[in-house]
Design a protein around this motif. Structure first.
Motif, PDB file in Angstrom:
ATOM      1  N   GLY A 280      -0.357   1.553 -16.450  1.00 25.11           N
ATOM      2  CA  GLY A 280      -0.295   2.244 -15.160  1.00 25.11           C
ATOM      3  C   GLY A 280      -1.671   2.540 -14.608  1.00 25.11           C
ATOM      4  O   GLY A 280      -1.916   2.392 -13.407  1.00 25.11           O
ATOM      5  N   ARG A 281      -2.595   2.937 -15.483  1.00 25.30           N
ATOM      6  CA  ARG A 281      -3.963   3.202 -15.032  1.00 25.30           C
ATOM      7  C   ARG A 281      -4.642   1.907 -14.572  1.00 25.30           C
ATOM      8  O   ARG A 281      -5.382   1.897 -13.579  1.00 25.30           O
ATOM      9  N   LEU A 282      -4.394   0.825 -15.310  1.00 30.32           N
ATOM     10  CA  LEU A 282      -4.950  -0.459 -14.895  1.00 30.32           C
ATOM     11  C   LEU A 282      -4.365  -0.900 -13.558  1.00 30.32           C
ATOM     12  O   LEU A 282      -5.081  -1.413 -12.688  1.00 30.32           O
TER      13      LEU A 282
ATOM     14  N   GLY B  38       0.808  -1.211   0.000  1.00 30.07           N
ATOM     15  CA  GLY B  38       0.000   0.000   0.000  1.00 30.07           C
ATOM     16  C   GLY B  38       0.841   1.261   0.000  1.00 30.07           C
ATOM     17  O   GLY B  38       0.562   2.219  -0.734  1.00 30.07           O
ATOM     18  N   VAL B  39       1.902   1.277   0.810  1.00 32.49           N
ATOM     19  CA  VAL B  39       2.786   2.443   0.848  1.00 32.49           C
ATOM     20  C   VAL B  39       3.452   2.653  -0.503  1.00 32.49           C
ATOM     21  O   VAL B  39       3.535   3.770  -1.030  1.00 32.49           O
ATOM     22  N   GLN B  40       3.953   1.556  -1.093  1.00 28.48           N
ATOM     23  CA  GLN B  40       4.616   1.660  -2.393  1.00 28.48           C
ATOM     24  C   GLN B  40       3.644   2.116  -3.473  1.00 28.48           C
ATOM     25  O   GLN B  40       3.983   2.939  -4.333  1.00 28.48           O
ATOM     26  N   ALA B  41       2.409   1.595  -3.437  1.00 29.30           N
ATOM     27  CA  ALA B  41       1.420   1.988  -4.436  1.00 29.30           C
ATOM     28  C   ALA B  41       1.055   3.463  -4.299  1.00 29.30           C
ATOM     29  O   ALA B  41       0.864   4.165  -5.296  1.00 29.30           O
ATOM     30  N   ARG B  42       0.943   3.940  -3.070  1.00 29.77           N
ATOM     31  CA  ARG B  42       0.647   5.368  -2.887  1.00 29.77           C
ATOM     32  C   ARG B  42       1.756   6.237  -3.452  1.00 29.77           C
ATOM     33  O   ARG B  42       1.497   7.288  -4.058  1.00 29.77           O
ATOM     34  N   LEU B  43       3.001   5.823  -3.284  1.00 28.47           N
ATOM     35  CA  LEU B  43       4.131   6.642  -3.725  1.00 28.47           C
ATOM     36  C   LEU B  43       4.291   6.630  -5.241  1.00 28.47           C
ATOM     37  O   LEU B  43       4.573   7.677  -5.844  1.00 28.47           O
ATOM     38  N   LEU B  44       4.136   5.456  -5.884  1.00 25.39           N
ATOM     39  CA  LEU B  44       4.470   5.327  -7.296  1.00 25.39           C
ATOM     40  C   LEU B  44       3.257   5.361  -8.222  1.00 25.39           C
ATOM     41  O   LEU B  44       3.389   5.770  -9.383  1.00 25.39           O
ATOM     42  N   LEU B  45       2.100   4.929  -7.755  1.00 21.23           N
ATOM     43  CA  LEU B  45       0.922   4.947  -8.623  1.00 21.23           C
ATOM     44  C   LEU B  45       0.183   6.274  -8.582  1.00 21.23           C
ATOM     45  O   LEU B  45      -0.688   6.525  -9.409  1.00 21.23           O
ATOM     46  N   VAL B  46       0.494   7.114  -7.610  1.00 20.89           N
ATOM     47  CA  VAL B  46      -0.022   8.478  -7.513  1.00 20.89           C
ATOM     48  C   VAL B  46      -1.547   8.505  -7.649  1.00 20.89           C
ATOM     49  O   VAL B  46      -2.090   9.027  -8.642  1.00 20.89           O
TER      50      VAL B  46
END
Length: 438
Positions: free
Chosen positions: A181-183, A71-79
Motif C-alpha cells: 500500500g505504501r509503494l 486520481g479520485v480513486q487514489a485519493r479516496l483509498l490510498l489516503v
C-alpha cells in the motif's frame, strides 16, 4: 511492539488493500474473457493475458478522463497525507498520458501480486489448521513414522510446530499489504501527481489569491480606518464644544460615514466568502488592485459602486466637518482617468486625509490632483502640529500600514509614492502613469 502491530489494525491499510485487490479483479475479468481459464497452463495464461492487459491499459490511458478517475480513486483509498499530492485533473498532454499508462500497468501488476497472495496465504493457513499432520516433515497420512503408527507423540509435536506457522504467515501477509500500500501510494504521487505545468499553475493561483486577499485587507484598512478616524474626531469635538447644533451635524456625519463603511465592509466580506465567483473576486485586481479595467474583479456593477475621483468632494466635506480646513484643487478632465486609476486615486487621497486627521487634527489640509504629461499627480499636505501640541495619539508618522499601502498601490500601478516632513508640513506625493508603460 505497538509500532509493529498498529499498521495491521489501521483502516488505512485495508483501504489501500482494497485498492490493490481491484488490480487482481481486472486481471481475472480479462482472463475469463480471453483466453479463458480452462485448458491452459499457468505459463500459457500469463503469456496470453499480459499483452492483452497491457494493450487495454494503454488504450484506457489515452482517455483524458482516466487520469482524473484514477486520481479520485487514489485519493479516496490510498489516503495520502496531502490530497494535493495526487492530481484529479484530466490528462492535458502526451506526458500525462504516458504517466497514466505507467500508473495503470504498475497498479495492476502490484495488485495482481498482492491479490494472489491474499488468496493463497489464507488458503494455506486454513489447510494447516485443518490438517496439520500432513504438513509435518517425515509424516504421511496414516501415521507412518510415529511411535504408535497413528499419530503418536512425534506426530503431535510436529503438528504443534506447524500450527505456529499460521500466525507467522498471516503476519507476513499483513505487512506485505502494508508495504504494498505504501509503494502504491508512492507510485500514485509520482505518476498521478501534478505535472510541472500544473504545479506552476497552482503556484500562480496561490500567488493571485494571496495578492487578492492583501488587496482586500488594504481596502478594509483604508475604508474602515478612515471611518473610525472621522467618527472618533466628530464625537470628541461634539463632546468638547457642547453645542447642540454642532453635535447634530457631527451625528449626521458619523451616520453617513458609518453607512459607507458598512457598505465597503459588506462588499469585501462577500468577496472573501466566495472567492471563486466569476462575478466576485475574479483575480488579483479584484479588490482594487491594478489590472485591466474591464476585468477589475468585482463585476461591472460593483466596480461602479466603489468610489472614484468624482467622490472626493464628499470626502473633503467629511474632513471639514471633523474640524480640519481642506483646500482642494482637482484638475482632472472628465473621463481622462481609467476606472481603476480613478478608484485607486480616491483610496490614496482618502488615506492621506485620514492620516492628516489622525496625526494633525484641526490643521489645514492641502490637496492637489492633476493630470500632467500622461500621468496622474497627487499631492496631499498638512501642517505639522507643534511638538508641544502632539498628544499620544498624534505622534509623528513612521510609515505604518497606511503609507505602506499607498506605496504598494502606486508601485502596482506603475508609479511611485513618497511621504515625509519638510518645511513645517507633512507631504505625500504620488505619481502614476495613465497607462502602464507610459
Amino acid at each position: 511492539m505497538p509500532r509493529i502491530l498498529a499498521p495491521l489494525f489501521s483502516a488505512t491499510t485495508y483501504a489501500r488493500w482494497l485498492h490493490l485487490v481491484i488490480g487482481l479483479v481486472f486481471v481475472g475479468v480479462v482472463l475469463m474473457v480471453y483466453p479463458g481459464i480452462e485448458g491452459w497452463s499457468r505459463g500459457e495464461l500469463l503469456a496470453r493475458a499480459v499483452p492483452v492487459d497491457a494493450a487495454l491499459l494503454g488504450l484506457a490511458a489515452l482517455v483524458p478522463a482516466m487520469r482524473r478517475a484514477e486520481g479520485v480513486q487514489a485519493r479516496l483509498l490510498l489516503v495520502p497525507d496531502r490530497e494535493q499530492d495526487i492530481a484529479v485533473e484530466p490528462s492535458c498532454g502526451w506526458a500525462d498520458r504516458r504517466r497514466t499508462a505507467a500508473w495503470l500497468v504498475g497498479r495492476v501488476v502490484l495488485g495482481w501480486l498482492v491479490g494472489g497472495a491474499s488468496v493463497l496465504v489464507p488458503a494455506a493457513v486454513l489447510d494447516l489448521v485443518a490438517r496439520p499432520e500432513q504438513a509435518v516433515f517425515g509424516l504421511r497420512p496414516g501415521g507412518e513414522g510415529g511411535e504408535d503408527g497413528a499419530g503418536g507423540p512425534s506426530g503431535t509435536v510436529g503438528s504443534g510446530w506447524v500450527l505456529l506457522l499460521a500466525p507467522v504467515l498471516l503476519f507476513a501477509l499483513g505487512w506485505l499489504v502494508v508495504w504494498a500500500g505504501r509503494l502504491q501510494l508512492a507510485m500514485a504521487v509520482r505518476l498521478l501527481g501534478p505535472s510541472p505545468a500544473e504545479r506552476l499553475a497552482a503556484a500562480e493561483l496561490r500567488a493571485e489569491r494571496l495578492l487578492e486577499r492583501n488587496l482586500l485587507a488594504r481596502e478594509l484598512h483604508d475604508s474602515i480606518g478612515h471611518a473610525l478616524t472621522v467618527t472618533v474626531l466628530q464625537a470628541g469635538a461634539a463632546r468638547e464644544l457642547g453645542d447642540p447644533a454642532f453635535a447634530a451635524k457631527a451625528l449626521e456625519v458619523i451616520e453617513e460615514t458609518g453607512r459607507r463603511a458598512m457598505d465597503d465592509l459588506e462588499r469585501t466580506l462577500a468577496l472573501l466568502r466566495d472567492p471563486g465567483d466569476p462575478g466576485g473576486s475574479g483575480g488579483p485586481g479584484g479588490s482594487g488592485g491594478p489590472g485591466p479595467d474591464s476585468g477589475h474583479g468585482h463585476g461591472g456593477e460593483d466596480a461602479r459602486e466603489r468610489p472614484g475621483i468624482d467622490r472626493l468632494p464628499a470626502l473633503f466635506e467629511t474632513a471639514r466637518a471633523a474640524g480640519s480646513p481642506v483646500e482642494a484643487l482637482v484638475d482632472v478632465p472628465s473621463g481622462a482617468l481609467p476606472g481603476v486609476l480613478s478608484r485607486e486615486g480616491y483610496r490614496i487621497v482618502q488615506e492621506g486625509v485620514t492620516n492628516a486627521l489622525k496625526y494633525a487634527p484641526g490643521e489645514p489640509i492641502s490637496i492637489r490632483i492633476a493630470v500632467r504629461d500622461g500621468s496622474l499627480e497627487l499631492r496631499c499636505a498638512n501642517a505639522l502640529r507643534p511638538q508641544s501640541a502632539r498628544s499620544h495619539g498624534s505622534s509623528p508618522r513612521r510609515g505604518g500600514k497606511g503609507l505602506r499601502g499607498i506605496r504598494e498601490r502606486a508601485v502596482l500601478l506603475g508609479g511611485e509614492a513618497t511621504a515625509g516632513a519638510g518645511a513645517g508640513e507633512w507631504v505625500l506625493t504620488v505619481r502614476v502613469p495613465l497607462r502602464l508603460g507610459g
